[in-house]
Design an enzyme around this catalytic site. Structure first.
Site, PDB file in Angstrom:
ATOM      1  N   CYS A   2       0.851  -1.190   0.000  1.00  0.00           N
ATOM      2  CA  CYS A   2       0.000   0.000   0.000  1.00  0.00           C
ATOM      3  C   CYS A   2       0.888   1.241   0.000  1.00  0.00           C
ATOM      4  O   CYS A   2       2.075   1.181   0.285  1.00  0.00           O
ATOM      5  CB  CYS A   2      -0.852   0.028   1.257  1.00  0.00           C
ATOM      6  SG  CYS A   2      -1.856  -1.444   1.434  1.00  0.00           S
ATOM      7  N   ARG A  30       2.530   1.310  -5.835  1.00  0.00           N
ATOM      8  CA  ARG A  30       2.576   0.568  -4.566  1.00  0.00           C
ATOM      9  C   ARG A  30       1.285  -0.202  -4.295  1.00  0.00           C
ATOM     10  O   ARG A  30       1.206  -0.963  -3.334  1.00  0.00           O
ATOM     11  CB  ARG A  30       2.838   1.533  -3.399  1.00  0.00           C
ATOM     12  CG  ARG A  30       4.198   2.195  -3.449  1.00  0.00           C
ATOM     13  CD  ARG A  30       4.383   3.072  -2.249  1.00  0.00           C
ATOM     14  NE  ARG A  30       4.413   2.296  -1.029  1.00  0.00           N
ATOM     15  CZ  ARG A  30       5.514   1.829  -0.458  1.00  0.00           C
ATOM     16  NH1 ARG A  30       6.678   2.078  -1.001  1.00  0.00           N
ATOM     17  NH2 ARG A  30       5.449   1.126   0.636  1.00  0.00           N
ATOM     18  N   TRP A  76      -2.930  -2.401  -1.792  1.00  0.00           N
ATOM     19  CA  TRP A  76      -2.594  -3.728  -2.322  1.00  0.00           C
ATOM     20  C   TRP A  76      -2.913  -4.661  -1.159  1.00  0.00           C
ATOM     21  O   TRP A  76      -2.209  -4.651  -0.149  1.00  0.00           O
ATOM     22  CB  TRP A  76      -1.105  -3.784  -2.673  1.00  0.00           C
ATOM     23  CG  TRP A  76      -0.624  -5.095  -3.200  1.00  0.00           C
ATOM     24  CD1 TRP A  76      -0.585  -5.486  -4.509  1.00  0.00           C
ATOM     25  CD2 TRP A  76      -0.080  -6.187  -2.442  1.00  0.00           C
ATOM     26  NE1 TRP A  76      -0.051  -6.754  -4.607  1.00  0.00           N
ATOM     27  CE2 TRP A  76       0.257  -7.202  -3.369  1.00  0.00           C
ATOM     28  CE3 TRP A  76       0.149  -6.425  -1.079  1.00  0.00           C
ATOM     29  CZ2 TRP A  76       0.819  -8.428  -2.970  1.00  0.00           C
ATOM     30  CZ3 TRP A  76       0.700  -7.633  -0.684  1.00  0.00           C
ATOM     31  CH2 TRP A  76       1.032  -8.617  -1.625  1.00  0.00           C
ATOM     32  N   ASN A 102       0.031   1.437   5.888  1.00  0.00           N
ATOM     33  CA  ASN A 102       0.763   0.529   4.997  1.00  0.00           C
ATOM     34  C   ASN A 102       1.517  -0.433   5.887  1.00  0.00           C
ATOM     35  O   ASN A 102       2.284  -0.009   6.750  1.00  0.00           O
ATOM     36  CB  ASN A 102       1.744   1.319   4.126  1.00  0.00           C
ATOM     37  CG  ASN A 102       2.789   0.421   3.478  1.00  0.00           C
ATOM     38  OD1 ASN A 102       2.462  -0.682   3.050  1.00  0.00           O
ATOM     39  ND2 ASN A 102       4.015   0.875   3.403  1.00  0.00           N
ATOM     40  N   GLY A 103       1.299  -1.730   5.687  1.00  0.00           N
ATOM     41  CA  GLY A 103       1.991  -2.720   6.500  1.00  0.00           C
ATOM     42  C   GLY A 103       1.054  -3.843   6.843  1.00  0.00           C
ATOM     43  O   GLY A 103       0.047  -4.055   6.166  1.00  0.00           O
ATOM     44  N   GLU A 466      16.076 -13.969 -15.263  1.00  0.00           N
ATOM     45  CA  GLU A 466      15.482 -12.629 -15.263  1.00  0.00           C
ATOM     46  C   GLU A 466      14.539 -12.452 -16.453  1.00  0.00           C
ATOM     47  O   GLU A 466      13.459 -11.870 -16.314  1.00  0.00           O
ATOM     48  CB  GLU A 466      16.603 -11.579 -15.267  1.00  0.00           C
ATOM     49  CG  GLU A 466      16.155 -10.135 -15.313  1.00  0.00           C
ATOM     50  CD  GLU A 466      15.220  -9.710 -14.178  1.00  0.00           C
ATOM     51  OE1 GLU A 466      15.050 -10.455 -13.204  1.00  0.00           O
ATOM     52  OE2 GLU A 466      14.627  -8.620 -14.305  1.00  0.00           O
ATOM     53  N   LYS A 470      10.610 -11.502 -15.932  1.00  0.00           N
ATOM     54  CA  LYS A 470       9.984 -10.319 -16.553  1.00  0.00           C
ATOM     55  C   LYS A 470       8.742 -10.737 -17.322  1.00  0.00           C
ATOM     56  O   LYS A 470       7.696 -10.107 -17.204  1.00  0.00           O
ATOM     57  CB  LYS A 470      10.943  -9.622 -17.535  1.00  0.00           C
ATOM     58  CG  LYS A 470      12.000  -8.736 -16.980  1.00  0.00           C
ATOM     59  CD  LYS A 470      11.550  -7.520 -16.234  1.00  0.00           C
ATOM     60  CE  LYS A 470      11.289  -7.824 -14.787  1.00  0.00           C
ATOM     61  NZ  LYS A 470      12.306  -7.645 -13.837  1.00  0.00           N
ATOM     62  N   GLU A 473       5.785 -12.037 -14.895  1.00  0.00           N
ATOM     63  CA  GLU A 473       5.123 -11.099 -13.977  1.00  0.00           C
ATOM     64  C   GLU A 473       4.238 -10.094 -14.696  1.00  0.00           C
ATOM     65  O   GLU A 473       3.242  -9.640 -14.145  1.00  0.00           O
ATOM     66  CB  GLU A 473       6.120 -10.408 -13.042  1.00  0.00           C
ATOM     67  CG  GLU A 473       6.975  -9.340 -13.644  1.00  0.00           C
ATOM     68  CD  GLU A 473       7.855  -8.642 -12.607  1.00  0.00           C
ATOM     69  OE1 GLU A 473       7.424  -8.420 -11.471  1.00  0.00           O
ATOM     70  OE2 GLU A 473       9.008  -8.310 -12.955  1.00  0.00           O
ATOM     71  N   HIS A 489      17.723 -32.817 -17.225  1.00  0.00           N
ATOM     72  CA  HIS A 489      17.462 -33.527 -15.973  1.00  0.00           C
ATOM     73  C   HIS A 489      15.996 -33.440 -15.567  1.00  0.00           C
ATOM     74  O   HIS A 489      15.671 -33.593 -14.390  1.00  0.00           O
ATOM     75  CB  HIS A 489      18.388 -33.001 -14.866  1.00  0.00           C
ATOM     76  CG  HIS A 489      19.835 -33.228 -15.171  1.00  0.00           C
ATOM     77  ND1 HIS A 489      20.410 -34.475 -15.167  1.00  0.00           N
ATOM     78  CD2 HIS A 489      20.818 -32.374 -15.553  1.00  0.00           C
ATOM     79  CE1 HIS A 489      21.694 -34.384 -15.502  1.00  0.00           C
ATOM     80  NE2 HIS A 489      21.962 -33.104 -15.746  1.00  0.00           N
ATOM     81  N   LYS A 589       4.954  -2.736  -6.389  1.00  0.00           N
ATOM     82  CA  LYS A 589       6.366  -2.421  -6.607  1.00  0.00           C
ATOM     83  C   LYS A 589       7.225  -2.738  -5.386  1.00  0.00           C
ATOM     84  O   LYS A 589       8.333  -3.234  -5.521  1.00  0.00           O
ATOM     85  CB  LYS A 589       6.479  -0.936  -6.968  1.00  0.00           C
ATOM     86  CG  LYS A 589       7.880  -0.447  -7.250  1.00  0.00           C
ATOM     87  CD  LYS A 589       8.329  -0.897  -8.609  1.00  0.00           C
ATOM     88  CE  LYS A 589       9.735  -0.444  -8.932  1.00  0.00           C
ATOM     89  NZ  LYS A 589      10.314  -1.328  -9.974  1.00  0.00           N
TER      90      LYS A 589
HETATM   91  C1  AGP Z   1      10.935  -7.256 -10.206  1.00  0.00           C
HETATM   92  O1  AGP Z   1      10.508  -7.117 -11.518  1.00  0.00           O
HETATM   93  C2  AGP Z   1       9.914  -7.651  -9.256  1.00  0.00           C
HETATM   94  N1  AGP Z   1       8.794  -6.793  -9.262  1.00  0.00           N
HETATM   95  C3  AGP Z   1      10.351  -8.128  -7.894  1.00  0.00           C
HETATM   96  O2  AGP Z   1      10.858  -9.408  -8.097  1.00  0.00           O
HETATM   97  C4  AGP Z   1      11.415  -7.309  -7.117  1.00  0.00           C
HETATM   98  O3  AGP Z   1      12.644  -7.397  -7.761  1.00  0.00           O
HETATM   99  C5  AGP Z   1      11.511  -7.871  -5.671  1.00  0.00           C
HETATM  100  O4  AGP Z   1      10.288  -7.690  -5.027  1.00  0.00           O
HETATM  101  C6  AGP Z   1      12.626  -7.234  -4.891  1.00  0.00           C
HETATM  102  O5  AGP Z   1      12.420  -5.859  -4.721  1.00  0.00           O
HETATM  103  P1  AGP Z   1      13.588  -4.923  -4.214  1.00  0.00           P
HETATM  104  O6  AGP Z   1      14.645  -4.949  -5.272  1.00  0.00           O
HETATM  105  O7  AGP Z   1      12.947  -3.577  -4.072  1.00  0.00           O
HETATM  106  O8  AGP Z   1      14.080  -5.476  -2.909  1.00  0.00           O
END
Ligand code: AGP
Length: 593
Positions: A2, A30, A76, A102-103, A466, A470, A473, A489, A589
């Site tokens: 949030c 967020r 969120w 937030n939390g 990675e 990408k 997500e 394997h 985020k």
């Molecule tokens: C990245 O595309 C993601 N949204 C997520 O994996 C992110 O990298 C992860 O939550 C870690 O966040 P940070 O780098 O702010 O610690």
């Protein structure tokens, strides 16, 4: 997670709601499942609902609320589904106290039980609703708002950044933080609190960083901060180097593409951190082991760090997911440097791990956000210079993290050739970006897929991980990154003519082995897209499609460049599927729970 905002305008005649609305729009990375605003003008006015900000605004006209101060929230959900009742602000029964949070509160069930037994009636299924009820309970017992707020937060177990307004003391906003981020902003005509700087950067770059547990009071005369013993604390104002323009989308349709296109600059600016990194290395002394700790994309940057440090510095290096770190903590000692990588510097799993590590070991945080919680906790800090990143998918901050790790390794090992190579990376990235239309065309051919594999070996293995992260997500297509030698394997069983395989194939010592793995999937009829060097005829012959990169980019430096077409592929496939790349399903985020 949030995001929370609060603002008090010095001019009582002005209305704060339009400003709060702009702030939460800038904070929507967020959380984007619901939004709400509360203002005060004699009584508390609340508008809130489930939905993205433009939808809720269209329905409720969020800017049209009276009062010169108020609080706002984007959600969120962590406790309680996304619906109107669960949207913040949460209020006490008489609508006299409004709270944004937030939390996540661990003990809310216990507190709720106690409050229900006392006769308080709950409307929502959020953890947050215990807060306005507790404040009301303590006010009923005779405390003023500030002391009722203090007593309330003493009862909370969990993470929180909270802002509160009350109609009974309608001249102030109270706020505090514990394990969740919160910043204070000061402009000529207003005072702010906010989960993050980009939300308020349009109004001010003068920021105060409150410490955990401090009580912040904003009123028309200014900001006061008190410690837990009620002593006033003098805080320094820092000027944030980011600008409103840096945090805006500009002419781009989405933040993600803007941020991908800024990656050459992210590398250039992060290479400017050389003196700071050298100072850290000079101060480190004898380090026998390195342990990287991170989550998600930052974990993939860490994995590249392991390959780099082991290759060049011959130092034994581990990589641990932050959420699994506590199981490795007993192996730490004072000769192990524990390196935390995080775009936000606020990821709770990483902060918890950092708190464990610093008990025994020197710690280094590599973050993109100056003044974030991890910079407060770690012994050393490197701030990557990617500028604000708002797309949920990390792109330019990832490339900046990699740059910082490469530079750290080059300086640690006094490897001038590696530094010279790093100086060329912005150009290599620009060459890829100039060909982004090729990826756009390819994306139309690959968006049909339901499952994809990304294969890489050695330095290219984290690139494969990675690339897959990408894609999954933001496009919501299932994708797996695999060490190419590991495919046989097990997962080779899943390869067939409907499964695209993206092979990361830079020139270098691993090329022949990866080519063997490419042949393995080709003989299972996989549709192969190779990311390879210009002039790689072998890859061209054996792949359905290729995307080529400057042949001077060898396998060691490849993660900094070969990742870029994979980000573009994820972006364009997502558009092709009709999804919003900036706001993927169920994600946010910054993960502060
Ligand atoms: C990245 O595309 C993601 N949204 C997520 O994996 C992110 O990298 C992860 O939550 C870690 O966040 P940070 O780098 O702010 O610690």
């Amino acid at each position: 997670m949030c995001g929370i905002v609060g603002c008090i305008l010095k001019d009582k005649e002005k209305h704060v709601a339009p400003i709060l609305l702009e702030c939460v729009k800038n904070l929507d990375y967020r959380g984007y499942d619901s939004v709400g605003i509360a203002t005060i003008d004699g009584k508390i006015y609340v508008k809130k609902d489930k939905g993205k900000i433009p939808e809720v605004d269209e329905k409720l006209n969020l800017a049209d609320m009276p009062g010169n101060f108020g609080i706002a929230h984007v959600r969120w959900p962590s406790t309680g589904i996304a619906n109107k009742v669960n949207a913040h602000p949460q209020l006490d029964e008489g609508n006299g106290i409004a709270v944004v949070h937030n939390g996540s509160l661990k003990n809310y069930n216990e507190l709720k039980g106690e409050l229900v037994a006392d006769g308080f009636k709950f409307k929502s299924t959020t953890d947050t609703e215990v807060i306005p009820h507790l404040i009301r309970k303590y006010i009923n017992e005779g405390l003023d708002l500030e002391h009722a707020f203090r007593k309330t937060i003493e009862r909370l177990d969990g993470s929180y950044a909270i802002a509160v307004i009350s109609k009974d003391e309608n001249n102030k906003i109270l706020a505090t933080r514990h394990q969740s981020p919160l910043k204070i902003g000061i402009s000529d005509d207003a005072y702010f609190i906010s989960s993050d700087v980009p939300a308020i950067i349009e109004y001010t770059r003068n920021i105060i960083l409150p410490s955990e547990g401090e009580i912040i009071i904003l009123d028309e005369n200014g900001v006061t901060v008190h410690d837990e013993y009620d002593n006033e604390v003098k805080k320094e104002i820092c000027v944030i180097p980011w600008t409103a323009q840096m945090a805006s989308k500009g002419d781009h349709p989405y933040y993600m593409i803007k941020e991908i296109l800024e990656q050459d600059k992210a590398v250039e600016f992060t290479l400017g951190e050389r003196d700071n990194i050298q100072k850290i290395i000079d101060d480190l002394g004898n380090i026998k082991n390195i342990c990287f700790v991170a989550c998600g994309t930052s974990y993939h940057a860490s994995l590249t760090g392991k390959y780099l440090i082991q290759h060049f510095a011959k130092i034994k290096t581990d990589v641990v997911l932050a959420s699994e770190f506590k199981y490795s903590a007993d192996t730490l000692d004072e000769e192990t440097l524990v390196v935390f990588i995080s775009q936000s510097g606020e990821t709770l799993d990483s902060i918890n791990a950092l708190r464990i590590a610093k008990e025994t070991s020197p710690t280094l945080a590599i973050v993109n956000t100056e003044g974030s919680a991890m910079t407060e906790e770690a012994k050393y800090t490197i701030v990557t210079q990617a500028g604000p990143e708002k797309g949920v998918a990390a792109t330019k901050t990832y490339i900046a993290q990699l740059t910082a790790i490469y530079l750290f390794t080059a300086l640690l090992t006094k490897n001038h050739d590696l530094i010279k190579e790093l100086d060329k990376v912005p150009n290599y990235i620009r060459e890829v970006l100039e060909k982004s239309e090729e990826i756009e065309v390819l994306s139309k051919r690959y968006s049909f897929a339901e499952d994809l594999f990304y294969l890489g070996r050695g330095f290219s293995y984290p690139v494969a991980l990675e690339g897959a992260l990408k894609l999954k997500e933001i496009s919501l297509i299932h994708a797996e990154g695999y060490a190419s030698g590991e495919l046989k394997h097990g997962p080779l069983a899943l390869i067939n003519h409907r499964v695209p395989v993206i092979v990361i194939l830079p020139p270098g010592t691993d090329y022949d082995d990866t080519m063997t793995n490419l042949e393995e999937v080709k003989s299972r009829k996989a549709i192969i897209l190779s990311i390879c060097a210009e002039g790689d005829n072998k890859a061209e012959c054996k792949s359905k499609d290729i995307f080529t990169i400057n042949p001077e980019v060898n396998e060691i430096i490849a993660p900094l460049v070969y990742t870029v077409p994979l980000q573009l592929l994820a972006y364009y496939v997502t558009l092709e599927k009709g999804h919003d790349p900036d706001k993927p399903e169920n994600l946010a985020k910054v993960i502060t729970v």
